[in-house]
Design a protein around this motif. Structure first.
Motif, PDB file in Angstrom:
ATOM      1  N   THR A  16       0.827  -1.212   0.000  1.00 50.64           N
ATOM      2  CA  THR A  16       0.000   0.000   0.000  1.00 50.64           C
ATOM      3  C   THR A  16       0.864   1.266   0.000  1.00 50.64           C
ATOM      4  O   THR A  16       0.492   2.277   0.590  1.00 50.64           O
ATOM      5  N   GLY A  17       1.986   1.177  -0.668  1.00 45.09           N
ATOM      6  CA  GLY A  17       2.868   2.328  -0.797  1.00 45.09           C
ATOM      7  C   GLY A  17       2.982   2.757  -2.244  1.00 45.09           C
ATOM      8  O   GLY A  17       2.375   2.163  -3.147  1.00 45.09           O
ATOM      9  N   LEU A  18       3.767   3.806  -2.487  1.00 45.17           N
ATOM     10  CA  LEU A  18       3.925   4.282  -3.850  1.00 45.17           C
ATOM     11  C   LEU A  18       5.214   5.054  -3.979  1.00 45.17           C
ATOM     12  O   LEU A  18       5.852   5.428  -2.982  1.00 45.17           O
ATOM     13  N   ALA A  19       5.577   5.274  -5.250  1.00 47.56           N
ATOM     14  CA  ALA A  19       6.699   6.138  -5.575  1.00 47.56           C
ATOM     15  C   ALA A  19       6.264   7.074  -6.684  1.00 47.56           C
ATOM     16  O   ALA A  19       5.455   6.703  -7.542  1.00 47.56           O
ATOM     17  N   VAL A  20       6.775   8.297  -6.649  1.00 44.23           N
ATOM     18  CA  VAL A  20       6.519   9.275  -7.703  1.00 44.23           C
ATOM     19  C   VAL A  20       7.878   9.789  -8.163  1.00 44.23           C
ATOM     20  O   VAL A  20       8.583  10.472  -7.411  1.00 44.23           O
ATOM     21  N   VAL A  21       8.232   9.441  -9.406  1.00 42.49           N
ATOM     22  CA  VAL A  21       9.564   9.765  -9.913  1.00 42.49           C
ATOM     23  C   VAL A  21       9.460  10.884 -10.945  1.00 42.49           C
ATOM     24  O   VAL A  21       8.774  10.737 -11.967  1.00 42.49           O
ATOM     25  N   GLN A  22      10.114  12.001 -10.643  1.00 39.27           N
ATOM     26  CA  GLN A  22      10.270  13.052 -11.652  1.00 39.27           C
ATOM     27  C   GLN A  22      11.411  12.615 -12.555  1.00 39.27           C
ATOM     28  O   GLN A  22      12.577  12.600 -12.154  1.00 39.27           O
ATOM     29  N   LEU A  23      11.061  12.220 -13.782  1.00 38.22           N
ATOM     30  CA  LEU A  23      12.022  11.591 -14.669  1.00 38.22           C
ATOM     31  C   LEU A  23      13.041  12.593 -15.187  1.00 38.22           C
ATOM     32  O   LEU A  23      12.710  13.758 -15.468  1.00 38.22           O
ATOM     33  N   ASP A  24      14.248  12.122 -15.315  1.00 36.98           N
ATOM     34  CA  ASP A  24      15.285  12.959 -15.903  1.00 36.98           C
ATOM     35  C   ASP A  24      14.938  13.253 -17.355  1.00 36.98           C
ATOM     36  O   ASP A  24      14.370  12.412 -18.061  1.00 36.98           O
ATOM     37  N   ALA A  25      15.282  14.436 -17.805  1.00 38.90           N
ATOM     38  CA  ALA A  25      15.032  14.799 -19.199  1.00 38.90           C
ATOM     39  C   ALA A  25      15.838  13.898 -20.118  1.00 38.90           C
ATOM     40  O   ALA A  25      16.991  13.548 -19.817  1.00 38.90           O
ATOM     41  N   GLN A  26      15.237  13.496 -21.224  1.00 39.29           N
ATOM     42  CA  GLN A  26      15.902  12.622 -22.189  1.00 39.29           C
ATOM     43  C   GLN A  26      16.691  13.450 -23.193  1.00 39.29           C
ATOM     44  O   GLN A  26      16.220  14.467 -23.680  1.00 39.29           O
ATOM     45  N   GLY A  27      17.848  12.942 -23.550  1.00 42.45           N
ATOM     46  CA  GLY A  27      18.641  13.580 -24.585  1.00 42.45           C
ATOM     47  C   GLY A  27      19.385  14.787 -24.103  1.00 42.45           C
ATOM     48  O   GLY A  27      19.859  15.577 -24.917  1.00 42.45           O
TER      49      GLY A  27
END
Length: 686
Positions: A675-686
């Protein structure tokens, strides 16, 4: 996004209300009139400590503001607004028109609604008004104007909350005032009585009408009521209540053009056509009360959240009400276990919400909702529930960068109130075919595959989707028929369920020219013809066979299908039609359409949609274990949400980025608690 909805006041939206906060919205309904004034300061302090920055105020305050006809008592409301403002809490201020005071019905008994049986309801609950009542309409307009003029410049005012949960208790009234408005509505729609007779098919059972005065609502009768009369009544009733909302909105936009306006929807409320209502909202707000006692209830929540996002054309929306733990109105009110409230709240954020709110802030001592969950329970600040509320407030602060980003779906599931109403009228081959069940079955299958889907109107723009799923489209307009055809022939992949394309907008069977089976508008598109329906008795099961040797389960419905160019993917094993098609695929133009002439068991639906999505070129954002939900919000940055609905820990592989809830850099294997979660702000591609 795909519905034919356009925001009336496009320059105002949820961000207008939240912008001064620089945060996601967080809070709930507040009912200070239920408490001594000395409690208000304590409430404001506790709100501030919990991270609350937005509350809905005054929803059921009409009797407090107008204790007697024409009187006004705004002093207490002035003081509440001032206290909240001092503590940094903005206000979604209600027009208070959701529940008229008892004096209104005492002065004018005709202001109360009447049932189809002719029973006039009484005072003692809420929403006890006839939508056509002049007394109610005039009183609500006066109150709305007075509120708007008094609080137009108050610094706490963030948005207007019009009425509350329209249609929750009353979405139709059968009194003479409503009958008169129904006749006027019909006159505008058809132009003359003979056009209405033709649309209603009144040659059947000697129902021909000679004048508008003879026409009545579909009150209680001694048999089946004319189906088109019932369908038009549904349409009228939704429009009639929408007039109430529009009248208040007109005043609010005149007096406070800088303040966004909305009302709170009720998810899949059958009585109101929310596609039409959505056009009137500056932002979509909805109430979602997923039942923790239901298996995999989080999938039901996902469906409701996807509807809210879709009604607003993908714009961020507000979860206006949910419960912190349990409700008070189910036969058994199951609590949310530790962590579930947080997970389901952030599931709403993952699916596009920029505000998370509850009913209500402080649990009531008296009244019908005194056992309804609250952000501040009877036990006070030290309770588990309130501590989780505080924790959620901190989570939302950490996720403020998400605000304004959007969910981008590659699939859509069609849903239409007109079809819902028509499908579930009486005198059908099977009363067991229910629109929401069909919708939920297909949405759940996509959700199990972690494929995010919008809901779309059948006449809406479908070009942006790689896959369109149509669980049922019994009622099919010419425009919708051509829209789906254009989508498929233009290169789209569609999946169509049984008993579709059967009637037009008047509920008249589409026979086609030349005649040749169902569904007349789509026989060539599907490459088949349906000759007969075979509704299945309850507890009867069917089996299907595929050329690959699979055996699939089915029930509820079967059809006698003649292929006319379609590829057969599965055949029936039972009945005189054993060996005939049950599931087909047909290529049309640049695209393809699958047809299902029965209700597949979940495993069979998974099999079919896996094939359809594979051929449509759709894949989930991440490969994860069962019970883990994944989707992405896109904006200046992309935000990957990974929600673990399992009670046990899971490990998933995530791309590189910043995990916002912990502040840690992550890449590769990531453990997520039950019952947990993660929220990942993704690194910009390229």
């Amino acid at each position: 996004m795909t519905s034919p909805v356009s925001t009336t006041n496009a320059r105002l939206n949820l961000d207008t209300a939240l912008h001064p906060l620089n945060a996601l919205g967080y809070g709930g309904d507040y009912n200070p009139e239920q408490w001594p004034e000395e409690v208000w300061a304590e409430d404001a302090r506790l709100m501030q400590e919990a991270g609350v920055n937005l509350i809905s105020l005054g929803i059921f305050s009409w009797a407090k503001i107008e204790p007697t006809p024409g009187a006004r008592d705004f002093g207490w409301l002035d003081r509440v607004l001032d206290v909240l403002h001092r503590h940094g809490v903005r206000v979604n201020l209600a027009t208070a028109t959701a529940s008229p005071p008892p004096w209104m019905a005492h002065q004018d008994p005709d202001s109360l609604p009447v049932t189809a049986d002719g029973v006039r309801l009484s005072v003692g609950a809420r929403q006890q008004y006839c939508p056509s009542s002049k007394t109610y309409r005039e009183g609500s307009r006066r109150l709305t104007r007075d509120l708007a003029e008094r609080y137009a410049q108050h610094p706490a005012l963030a948005a207007w909350h019009v009425n509350n949960e329209y249609g929750c208790h009353i979405w139709e009234c059968f009194c003479e005032a409503c009958a008169g408005r129904f006749r006027t509505w019909l006159d505008r729609k058809y132009g003359d009585i003979e056009a209405m007779n033709a649309a209603w098919g009144t040659a059947f059972w000697s129902q021909h009408y000679a004048s508008w005065e003879e026409v009545n609502p579909p009150r209680r009768v001694n048999g089946f009521i004319n189906p088109t009369q019932q369908l038009d009544w549904r349409r009228f009733s939704s429009d009639n209540i929408l007039e109430l909302y529009s009248a208040e909105v007109e005043i609010l936009r005149e007096v406070t053009p800088q303040v966004p306006v909305a009302t709170n929807f009720l998810g899949f409320l059958k009585g109101l056509d929310y596609w039409k209502w959505g056009r009137q909202q500056d932002f979509i707000a909805t109430d979602v009360y997923t039942d923790p006692g239901e298996p995999e209830a989080f999938r039901d929540g996902a469906l409701s959240y996807d509807l809210a996002r879709s009604l607003g054309l993908g714009a961020p929306w507000a979860l206006m009400e949910q419960t912190s733990s349990l409700v008070n109105w189910r036969p058994v009110n199951v609590m949310k276990r530790p962590g579930v409230m947080r997970l389901w709240s952030l599931q709403a954020v993952a699916r596009g919400a920029d505000a998370v709110m509850f009913f209500q802030w402080r649990a009531s001592r008296a009244g019908a909702e005194k056992y309804h969950g609250a952000m501040l329970p009877h036990g006070g600040p030290e309770t588990r529930v309130h501590q989780e509320i505080r924790g959620l407030g901190q989570d939302l602060l950490r996720l403020k960068a998400v605000r304004g980003s959007r969910v981008r779906a590659k699939a859509a599931v069609l849903h239409d109130w007109d079809n819902w109403w028509a499908l579930e009228l009486d005198s059908k081959p099977s009363a067991s075919v229910r629109q929401l069940e069909r919708l939920s079955e297909h949405h759940r299958a996509l959700h199990r595959m972690n494929l995010t889907a919008d809901l779309a109107h059948p006449e809406g723009d479908l070009k942006g989707y790689r896959l369109v799923v149509i669980p049922n489209q019994y009622l099919l307009t010419d425009r919708a028929a051509e829209n789906v055809r254009s989508y498929v022939e233009g290169g789209g992949t569609a999946v169509l369920g049984f008993f579709s394309g059967i009637v037009d907008e008047h509920d008249h069977v589409r026979l086609g020219n030349p005649a040749g089976g169902y569904p007349a508008p789509w026989r060539d598109l599907l490459g088949l013809s349906v000759d007969e329906f075979d509704p299945q008795p309850t507890d009867t099961s069917l089996t299907l066979s595929t050329p690959e040797g699979l055996t699939l389960g089915a029930d509820l419905w079967a059809e006698v299908i003649r292929p006319q160019g379609a590829e057969v993917l599965a055949t029936f094993n039972e009945g005189f039609y054993a060996g005939s098609p049950a599931v087909t695929r047909h290529r049309a133009g640049l695209g393809q359409i699958f047809y299902v002439g029965t209700r597949l068991a979940p495993e069979g639906l998974d099999w079919l949609l896996a094939r359809a999505t594979r051929e449509a070129g759709i894949t989930p954002d991440l490969g994860v274990p069962s019970g883990v939900e994944v989707l992405t919000r896109c904006g200046e940055h992309d935000f990957l949400f990974v929600l673990n609905h399992n009670p046990h820990e899971v490990t998933v592989e995530v791309p590189a980025g910043l995990e916002l809830l912990s502040g840690d850099r992550v890449s590769g294997p990531l453990s997520i608690a039950g019952t947990g979660l993660a929220v990942v702000q993704l690194d910009a591609q390229g």
